[in-house]
Write an enzyme that holds these catalytic residues in place. Structure first.
Site, PDB file in Angstrom:
ATOM      1  N   GLU A  81       0.808  -1.224   0.000  1.00 27.37           N
ATOM      2  CA  GLU A  81       0.000   0.000   0.000  1.00 27.37           C
ATOM      3  C   GLU A  81       0.842   1.276   0.000  1.00 27.37           C
ATOM      4  OE1 GLU A  81      -2.492  -0.662   3.376  1.00 27.37           O
ATOM      5  OE2 GLU A  81      -3.987  -1.795   2.235  1.00 27.37           O
ATOM      6  N   GLU A 112       7.434 -21.924   7.844  1.00 27.70           N
ATOM      7  CA  GLU A 112       7.894 -21.030   8.901  1.00 27.70           C
ATOM      8  C   GLU A 112       8.976 -21.657   9.786  1.00 27.70           C
ATOM      9  OE1 GLU A 112       5.273 -21.236  12.807  1.00 27.70           O
ATOM     10  OE2 GLU A 112       4.084 -20.511  11.103  1.00 27.70           O
TER      11      GLU A 112
END
Length: 271
Positions: A81, A112
């Site tokens: 953004e 992960e």
């Protein structure tokens, strides 16, 4: 002192399946209300990290977010953004997730747990000592994130973190840790809830405060935003009208000519 993951502790609510919808929503909302107060306690930590980010970016560095699962996705959202909101290059703020882009939509099993992969991912961007890496992990125990920050520290790269537990392994690795203690989740262990909300709010603070400090906001307006749709073009026109007190027709002409709110305002001022 032993490390306790409060994000994993049992919810103070029980028999959720027996609650009517109204009660579920009220209780979730009650828990969500506690998040801003938890963030308020961490404001000094956030300030210290933002100051480091601003310094490094002014020196030509980049900001990286690394995380897994929800934490990784939130970093990617914040990074993605920045270009449309502040008009910065797409590679100034970069979000990386364990498991790669495929993990944005679908969980990649055990991604992960690889302590080496984050550094490999960062290295693809030619990361160096001008940059800042912020690890995001609600638990503060994610190997992908911890391993990434450890390698950054070894290579003289500034590190920070956002976690929702105190005294976590991640906080001990990060040079500038942010600990927002949100406590047990409404659904036990579902850290996409309060912890995720806290991480999103802190990321908003970091990127917004940084971009303001870098000069990408004038007054209170996003004068460098990308004009990528009709809504944003209309917003840009209104910004110009408000800033230099001209008609909609004049503002539209200026924006069409200069393709940027800041440039349109400056061109008018310099006539």
């Amino acid at each position: 002192m032993p490390f306790t993951r409060t994000t994993e502790q049992s919810s103070k609510y029980d028999h959720l399946e027996k609650m009517p919808v109204a009660e579920l929503l009220q209780n979730i909302n009650n828990e969500d209300k506690t998040v801003p107060f938890a963030i308020e306690k961490a404001l000094p930590q956030i300030e210290t990290l933002v100051e480091q980010v601003v310094f490094k970016l002014k020196e030509g560095g980049k900001l990286f977010y690394i995380g897994a699962g929800t934490s990784g996705r939130l970093g990617i959202v914040d990074a993605s953004e920045c270009p449309p909101t502040f008009g910065v290059p797409f590679d100034l703020v970069i979000g990386l997730i364990a498991g790669g882009d495929a993990a944005i939509r679908k969980a990649v099993e055990f991604a992960e747990d690889d302590k080496e992969q984050a550094w490999k991912d960062l290295s693809e961007y030619k990361i160096n000592s001008n940059d800042v890496v912020i690890g995001i992990a609600a638990s503060g125990t994610t190997p992908y994130v911890i391993g990434g920050l450890e390698k950054c520290n070894q290579n003289d790269i500034t590190t920070g973190c956002i976690t929702c537990n105190t005294g976590s392994p991640l906080s001990s690795v990060a040079q500038y840790p942010i600990e927002v203690v949100t406590g047990p989740e409404f659904v036990t262990g579902s850290s996409r809830m309060k912890a995720g909300t806290a991480q999103k709010l802190v990321l908003n603070m970091i990127s917004t405060a940084t971009m303001i400090q870098l000069g990408h906001v004038k007054g209170n307006k996003m004068v460098d935003m990308q004009l990528s749709n009709h809504k944003l073009v209309d917003r840009g026109i209104r910004m110009i009208m408000d800033e230099i007190s001209v008609s909609q027709e004049v503002a539209t002409t200026l924006l069409n000519e200069h393709k940027n709110v800041r440039k349109a305002i400056e061109a008018y001022a310099n006539r």
